[in-house]
Write a protein that holds these residues in place. Structure first.
Motif, short mmCIF file in Angstrom:
data_model
loop_
_atom_site.label_atom_id
_atom_site.label_comp_id
_atom_site.label_asym_id
_atom_site.label_seq_id
_atom_site.Cartn_x
_atom_site.Cartn_y
_atom_site.Cartn_z
N UNK A 37 0.82 -1.14 0.16
CA UNK A 37 -0.03 0.24 -0.05
C UNK A 37 0.80 1.06 -0.09
N UNK A 38 1.80 1.16 0.68
CA UNK A 38 2.68 2.22 0.84
C UNK A 38 3.32 2.58 -0.49
N UNK A 39 3.86 1.53 -1.32
CA UNK A 39 4.65 1.73 -2.56
C UNK A 39 3.30 2.30 -3.72
N UNK A 40 2.35 1.78 -3.26
CA UNK A 40 0.89 2.45 -4.32
C UNK A 40 0.68 3.63 -3.98
N UNK A 41 1.23 4.56 -2.98
CA UNK A 41 0.95 5.48 -2.66
C UNK A 41 -0.20 5.82 -1.73
N UNK A 42 -0.51 4.81 -0.80
CA UNK A 42 -1.71 4.83 0.15
C UNK A 42 -1.22 5.69 1.23
N UNK A 241 8.31 1.94 -7.97
CA UNK A 241 7.38 1.89 -6.96
C UNK A 241 6.04 1.21 -7.19
N UNK A 242 5.66 1.57 -8.29
CA UNK A 242 4.39 1.06 -8.93
C UNK A 242 4.56 -0.27 -9.21
N UNK A 243 5.71 -0.91 -9.74
CA UNK A 243 5.78 -2.15 -9.98
C UNK A 243 5.79 -3.01 -8.83
N UNK A 244 6.40 -2.34 -7.56
CA UNK A 244 6.78 -3.07 -6.43
C UNK A 244 5.35 -3.20 -5.67
#
Length: 429
Positions: A37-42, A241-244
């Motif tokens: 979620x952190x990598x997705x920007x949450x 980041x998005x890929x992770x």
């Protein structure tokens, strides 16, 4: 004086082992969910929602239910729903919990059915407690920022403050979470070759354990291949980041979907014309957007229309299933006949594809309406993915039966070669 077998130290140790298994599973799920979620920007969600969103992700990872709700004031309404399993989180928790649960059993030459059931019961009690606490933390409400738009101007004038929220439905979450645990432990015990079985279950050891172990290895192998491909993509194409985020939240969703597609399975699905927020394979999103408001059919041929390399999914799936069938055969008694291997692998493949189809199902939507004005393009649409389960199971049965025959033939050839090598080698001296 030594304590009797049923004394206090044994009692404490038994509960400690159950607590260790539950703690390992929960910790693994929270860690993977938080990182994804952190990598997705949450991490930038308003109102400190990140811990609650993480807890909700863990709830959905074990089959729990998260209810979405909205309140746009007297003159507005919202509608939302979500049904998706973040299988990376699920897999992390399942592996951690199963490994810690099985480890003490490997130190025993035999086990009784009563002892095994007691171990499962203790684990289930602590698991439900952990799931209850997680569900209580999986709730949050926050306001939607309408921005500089017609909807925003109307909302300001009428003092309409759209809010959305989510909360775990505790009853279904505990029920499905308990079912998840029981299925996980059953599969773990069945697939573990080093875990002793109760005497009443020994007759199932030869027909069930080799093929169960092989199917688990197949699924984990697909995840490993997907992980390698994802890391290469992150290194070559940028946006790591998005890929992770995809790898940490939905890697098995994509990897196991690829296996089902490679065997000829089909899914119906659609995505909105706007960005999904996370990078998906371009051919996949292209197919799911083709139908517009109507579902598109996702298959190898539809993917290949956008990228011819999609046909490689068939080759990889066939090789993987043949490898699983060969592994089943070499771990089975030499007296097992080819048709028995075919039945075992066929049934196991059908069950595996049923599970894959069920777990990769997606249904997510979000809508907002104020005074009859709807702006779905700004606030989302519907993402849907629904498998043709009967077709998947039929294909699994057919492919598995063929692979079972072929794997049996290969195993007999390897065994004959090994015996011939031993006969031709008189040994030292």
């Amino acid at each position: 004086m030594s304590q009797p077998p049923g004394g206090a130290p044994s009692f404490v140790r038994a509960w400690w082992e159950a607590l260790a298994a539950v703690a390992a599973g929960v910790a693994a799920m929270f860690a993977v969910a938080a990182l994804g979620l952190w990598a997705a920007g949450a991490g930038g969600l308003p109102g400190g929602a990140f811990p609650s969103v993480t807890a909700a992700t863990v709830v959905t990872a074990v089959g729990g239910t998260v209810e979405l709700s909205g309140d746009a004031g007297v003159l507005g309404r919202t509608g939302a729903g979500i049904a998706v399993v973040p299988l990376s989180v699920t897999l992390a928790g399942a592996v951690a919990l199963a490994v810690v649960f099985l480890r003490p059993l490997r130190h025993h030459a035999v086990t009784s059915g009563r002892a095994l059931l007691a171990r499962v019961a203790r684990t289930a009690v602590l698991w439900l407690l952990a799931l209850l606490l997680t569900g209580l933390g999986a709730r949050h409400d926050f306001r939607i920022n309408l921005g500089d738009s017609l909807l925003g101007d109307i909302g300001d004038v009428l003092d309409v403050a759209p809010r959305v929220g989510f909360r775990a439905a505790l009853g279904p979450t505990l029920g499905y979470g308990l079912l998840w645990l029981l299925v996980l432990l059953a599969v773990a015990v069945a697939a573990s070759r080093k875990t002793p079985l109760p005497s009443r279950l020994l007759r199932f050891q030869d027909p069930v354990r080799p093929v169960a172990s092989a199917m688990v290895a197949l699924l984990l192998g697909y995840v490993l291949l997907g992980l390698v491909a994802g890391l290469v993509t992150a290194a070559v194409r940028g946006h790591p980041g998005d890929t992770m985020a995809v790898l940490l939240l939905g890697l098995p969703n994509l990897a196991w979907l690829a296996f089902g597609l490679g065997l000829g399975g089909t899914w119906d699905g659609r995505v909105p014309g706007t960005s999904l927020g996370l990078p998906m394979p371009a051919p996949l999103t292209a197919v799911l957007r083709e139908g517009g408001d109507r579902p598109s059919t996702l298959s190898v041929s539809s993917l290949a229309a956008h990228d011819g390399r999609a046909w490689l999914l068939v080759v990889v799936a066939a090789v993987a299933l043949l490898a699983a069938a060969f592994l089943t055969a070499v771990r089975s008694p030499a007296t097992t006949r080819p048709w028995e291997h075919a039945v075992q692998v066929g049934v196991a493949s059908a069950v595996t594809l049923f599970v894959i189809g069920t777990l990769t199902r997606i249904s997510a939507r979000f809508g907002l309406s104020i005074l009859g004005i709807t702006d779905m393009s700004a606030f989302g649409g519907e993402v849907a993915l629904r498998p043709h389960l009967l077709t998947l199971m039929g294909l699994g049965l057919l492919w598995g039966a063929v692979a079972g025959f072929a794997g049996s033939a290969l195993s007999h050839r390897v065994r004959r070669g090994g015996l011939a090598g031993e006969a031709g080698n008189p040994g030292p001296g």
